[in-house]
Design an enzyme around this catalytic site. Structure first.
Site, mmCIF file in Angstrom:
data_model
loop_
_atom_site.group_PDB
_atom_site.id
_atom_site.type_symbol
_atom_site.label_atom_id
_atom_site.label_comp_id
_atom_site.label_asym_id
_atom_site.label_seq_id
_atom_site.Cartn_x
_atom_site.Cartn_y
_atom_site.Cartn_z
ATOM 1 N N SER A 69 92.104 44.491 64.489
ATOM 2 C CA SER A 69 90.825 44.093 65.069
ATOM 3 C C SER A 69 91.072 43.229 66.313
ATOM 4 O O SER A 69 91.765 43.657 67.230
ATOM 5 C CB SER A 69 89.987 43.372 64.017
ATOM 6 O OG SER A 69 88.648 43.262 64.424
ATOM 7 N N ASP A 85 84.973 53.672 62.229
ATOM 8 C CA ASP A 85 85.063 52.211 62.315
ATOM 9 C C ASP A 85 83.779 51.629 62.895
ATOM 10 O O ASP A 85 83.394 51.951 64.019
ATOM 11 C CB ASP A 85 86.252 51.822 63.195
ATOM 12 C CG ASP A 85 86.685 50.382 63.012
ATOM 13 O OD1 ASP A 85 85.796 49.507 62.967
ATOM 14 O OD2 ASP A 85 87.888 50.126 62.915
ATOM 15 N N HIS A 129 86.710 49.516 58.590
ATOM 16 C CA HIS A 129 87.319 48.853 59.744
ATOM 17 C C HIS A 129 88.831 48.856 59.595
ATOM 18 O O HIS A 129 89.382 48.280 58.656
ATOM 19 C CB HIS A 129 86.791 47.423 59.826
ATOM 20 C CG HIS A 129 87.224 46.690 61.053
ATOM 21 N ND1 HIS A 129 87.391 47.287 62.280
ATOM 22 C CD2 HIS A 129 87.523 45.378 61.247
ATOM 23 C CE1 HIS A 129 87.768 46.385 63.170
ATOM 24 N NE2 HIS A 129 87.860 45.218 62.560
#
Length: 513
Positions: A226, A452, A482
């Protein structure tokens, strides 16, 4: 208000809490040379309040214990011989043959604002294969957890902050949101003035290169997830020759400014909601929250509209507001594993009980069951506002609402108004978007997930292009949630492990289904 959808690590570590709820110091350095400091590794203490609290990390399943230390780094990297801050580190020593050890593998799990010291042991077993040849290492970045944490408001004030109406419908509500944002930001300046100018991603990247040296590695081996992909990209830009084997998973689009990023997230979370609704109604057993995918989404929209007028009981004495419910729904969309909680939470909310959706929202915001908050929200806002140059006004957001609503009827308003979080911030933002160009770097494996919600799939290709020719190598995972590695997909994990452990670069364009 913050853009909590960007806080990845809170969403993932919540899985451990929800499963039960719902079902040392360094010894300094020689002559001021911080690269020469020796770390004093000791047994890890229990996480403090800023890290989210809880128990000290359990012993490793295969034997051994987690070790913690504190590394000194310059407060201001433009003054490397000046004042220092302490950065909290954690590691698990490599479990395999010492002669085959590659070095340290440094993790950043995202946020920004997430504590790596608490997250790595929470998910350490997922990386057992990588531990055979690496010391697994993570850290609390500057301003986070035990690393000189940014402090803004106290727990009672944060309860009030997260109860505010984050999607104002009237002029009075807009004024109230802006004033409340100014109040929060003023508290950050009052309580953390010294650290606020020094929490940019470029500062954290320089900390990582110091960490590499202190750990005794000639190359930086890295696993970024991320926001950790943005941090990794900035590191590669600043130190391309020092990059070893690196993986980016759940990839941030480095070409976007904050508005474009928020709009992309609106589309991403809407897609995840669409997929959730389709999944629920396609099962052989009856979906308890709707007859068709559109019916599910219509009922969610009606619930949020009703909560805007009249909140329902949540975790007493707090009530579930429209904003908290939206936040809780978003939390559930970070992982397909959370969808059962979302179904149960919606079912109960339709009957007037907002407890589960509030638990989900609390986990996103870093609130523990005893009412204490980690500093993830404060750190997230501080890092984002130090990084991001644009400052958006209420009038500008109002003009953009139609575009955001077109991207997501459910999340559009919420993400649009999140753009005002840096209004009247004490420190100017550095740039419109990060520079991740890294000519001369070793190959970086860039893993994108087509489903995602938080870092939409298109960002992976943009990261590959921005890193430059011969650097980024894209791998696609056709999945949900995610990130991709923690899906436990054998194809994804085989490619990542093959690169990190053996140096085998997958063929560009590889697709895992």
């Amino acid at each position: 208000m913050p853009n909590p959808f960007r806080i990845r690590v809170a969403a993932l570590t919540a899985a451990l809490v929800l499963a039960s709820s719902l079902a040392g110091c360094g010894d300094g350095s020689k002559d001021g040379d911080l690269a020469a400091q020796k770390l004093d590794w000791k047994s890890c203490p229990a996480p403090d309040e800023a890290e989210g609290g809880g128990e000290a990390p359990s012993p490793l399943p295969s034997g051994g214990t987690w070790e913690c230390a504190t590394m000194k780094a310059p407060l201001d990297w433009s003054k490397p011989k000046g004042a220092t801050i302490g950065l909290a580190l954690i590691r698990a020593r490599a479990s395999g043959d010492a002669s085959k050890r590659i070095g340290s593998l440094i993790f950043n799990f995202g946020g920004p604002g997430g504590s790596g010291v608490t997250t790595l042991p929470a998910f350490g077993t997922d990386y057992a294969a990588l531990r055979t040849r690496y010391d697994l290492v993570s850290f609390d970045p500057r301003g986070v957890g035990r690393s000189d944490p940014v402090e803004c408001e106290n727990d009672a004030q944060l309860d009030n902050y997260f109860q505010q109406d984050a999607t104002p419908d009237t002029s009075a509500e807009r004024t109230q949101l802006i004033e409340r944002t100014k109040q929060f930001n003023a508290a950050c300046e009052k309580n953390s003035k010294a650290i606020l100018p020094h929490v940019r991603t470029t500062d954290a990247a320089r900390d990582m290169d110091l960490m590499r040296q202190v750990l005794g590695d000639t190359k930086m081996h890295y696993f970024g997830i991320s926001y950790g992909t943005e941090l990794g990209g900035v590191y590669a830009h600043l130190f391309p020759k020092n990059v070893g084997r690196a993986v980016f998973d759940g990839v941030v689009d480095p070409t976007q400014d904050p508005e474009q990023s928020s709009l992309g997230q609106a589309k991403g979370f809407q897609l995840a909601l669409d997929n959730f609704a389709e999944d629920c109604t396609s099962k052989t057993t009856e979906c308890p929250i709707g007859d068709t995918p559109q019916d599910v989404k219509d009922r969610v929209a009606t619930l949020l509209a009703d909560l805007d007028k009249k909140p329902i009981p949540g975790i007493l004495p707090r009530r579930l507001t429209q904003s908290a419910a939206t936040n809780g729904i978003a939390q559930s969309l970070y992982s397909k594993d959370f969808w059962e909680y979302l179904t149960e939470g919606l079912e109960e909310a339709y009957d007037g009980d907002g407890k589960i959706l509030m638990l989900l929202s609390d986990s996103m915001n870093g609130r523990s069951e005893n009412g204490e908050y980690s500093n993830i929200t404060a750190a997230n806002i501080a890092i984002n506002c130090a990084d991001e140059k644009p400052r958006y006004t209420a009038d500008y957001v109002q003009q953009k609402l139609p575009e955001f609503r077109a991207a997501s009827p459910l999340f559009g308003d919420y993400l649009a108004w999140g753009m005002v979080s840096c209004t009247n911030w004490a420190v100017p933002g550095a740039a419109d978007h990060p520079d991740v160009s890294a000519p001369g770097s070793a190959p970086i494996l860039v893993v994108g997930n087509t489903g995602d919600p938080a870092t939409p799939y298109e960002g992976a290709k943009k990261m590959v292009d921005a890193l430059g020719k011969g650097v980024g190598v894209e791998l696609t995972y056709k999945g949900q949630g995610h990130g991709a590695y923690d899906s436990k997909d054998k194809c994804v994990q085989g490619a990542v492990n093959g690169y990190l452990l053996e140096g085998t670069v997958p063929k560009a364009g590889t697709v895992c289904t």
